[in-house]
Design an enzyme around this catalytic site. Structure first.
Site, PDB file in Angstrom:
ATOM      1  N   HIS A  53      -8.107  -9.231  -7.311  1.00 55.38           N
ATOM      2  CA  HIS A  53      -6.846  -9.911  -6.998  1.00 55.38           C
ATOM      3  C   HIS A  53      -6.855 -11.310  -7.608  1.00 55.38           C
ATOM      4  O   HIS A  53      -7.451 -12.225  -7.043  1.00 55.38           O
ATOM      5  CB  HIS A  53      -6.671 -10.041  -5.483  1.00 55.38           C
ATOM      6  CG  HIS A  53      -6.321  -8.765  -4.806  1.00 55.38           C
ATOM      7  ND1 HIS A  53      -5.025  -8.326  -4.670  1.00 55.38           N
ATOM      8  CD2 HIS A  53      -7.104  -7.823  -4.232  1.00 55.38           C
ATOM      9  CE1 HIS A  53      -5.011  -7.170  -4.033  1.00 55.38           C
ATOM     10  NE2 HIS A  53      -6.257  -6.837  -3.760  1.00 55.38           N
TER      11      HIS A  53
ATOM     12  N   CYS B  78      -4.864  -4.544  -8.734  1.00 54.18           N
ATOM     13  CA  CYS B  78      -5.514  -3.748  -7.694  1.00 54.18           C
ATOM     14  C   CYS B  78      -4.981  -2.314  -7.738  1.00 54.18           C
ATOM     15  O   CYS B  78      -5.171  -1.626  -8.731  1.00 54.18           O
ATOM     16  CB  CYS B  78      -5.335  -4.400  -6.323  1.00 54.18           C
ATOM     17  SG  CYS B  78      -6.467  -3.727  -5.065  1.00 54.18           S
TER      18      CYS B  78
ATOM     19  N   GLU C 164      -4.513 -13.418  -7.611  1.00 52.37           N
ATOM     20  CA  GLU C 164      -3.794 -14.322  -6.705  1.00 52.37           C
ATOM     21  C   GLU C 164      -4.656 -14.769  -5.524  1.00 52.37           C
ATOM     22  O   GLU C 164      -4.281 -15.685  -4.792  1.00 52.37           O
ATOM     23  CB  GLU C 164      -2.504 -13.649  -6.203  1.00 52.37           C
ATOM     24  CG  GLU C 164      -2.670 -12.622  -5.114  1.00 52.37           C
ATOM     25  CD  GLU C 164      -3.129 -11.246  -5.592  1.00 52.37           C
ATOM     26  OE1 GLU C 164      -3.146 -10.317  -4.769  1.00 52.37           O
ATOM     27  OE2 GLU C 164      -3.479 -11.110  -6.785  1.00 52.37           O
TER      28      GLU C 164
END
Length: 205
Positions: free
Chosen positions: A184, A79, A186
């Protein structure tokens, strides 16, 4: 071991938990010695480019990242962390980046249709534009999760996957041992975990 750079910005522990779930040894740290010993580095980030760049500069961590990347250590920016890898950003002024990737970070709003909202928040499909080790477990059309108001431009052949949002947004970039994900991983469920798994398997140059 993967070292997640702690410079006061980013989803540090979400990334750490994802790597641990995959069985990949990792640590969140700002310790210079540990960062210099790590096999791979992840630069996370959320917030404003200028503030993040200043924190990296004031801590001296920017020089460690640049030196290790130039020596062949795999480095993944996520990001805002990806945006910091570029030459400069035009987010609320003009700010120098780490210059590890070609290109600039520019306002999304200036280039997308008026009916598209900024920030871009949500899931979007990946379209492959090149080859990268990080895509080896991912299929074209798989979706990942974005939250951003600025995006990379003029990155050339470093762009390996894009997502359409009124303009082709570089989602995944790579030049040699330097990687970046605008989305992202994650927060991108099984697809994001596959990308992190692939990064865990990348060998140093």
């Amino acid at each position: 071991m993967i070292a997640i750079v702690d410079y006061g910005v980013g989803n540090l522990y979400s990334i750490s938990h994802s790597l641990s779930f995959l069985g990949i040894e990792n640590t969140v740290t700002n310790d210079r010695e540990m960062l210099n010993r790590a096999d791979k580095l992840i630069l996370p980030g959320v917030g404003a480019f200028g503030d993040a760049r200043e924190k990296l500069r004031d801590s001296g961590l920017d020089q460690i990242l640049i030196q290790r990347a130039k020596k062949g250590t795999p480095l993944l920016g996520i990001c805002l962390g990806m945006q910091l890898l570029f030459e400069k950003s035009y987010e609320y002024g003009e700010h120098p980046g780490l210059s590890l990737l070609p290109g600039q970070v520019c306002p999304l709003k200036a280039d997308i249709p008026a009916d598209r909202k900024v920030p871009q928040i949500g899931w979007n499909a990946l379209r492959f534009t090149g080859e990268s080790e990080l895509l080896k477990y991912v299929r074209e059309g798989d979706s990942v999760y974005y939250v951003h108001s600025f995006y990379a431009k003029n990155a050339g052949c470093a762009v390996k996957a894009v997502s359409e949002y009124g303009v082709d947004v570089p989602g995944l970039v790579q030049q040699g041992n330097v990687y970046g994900a605008q989305f992202h991983p994650e927060k991108s469920g099984p697809v994001g975990l596959k990308i992190l798994r692939a990064f865990g398997e990348v060998a140093a140059c």
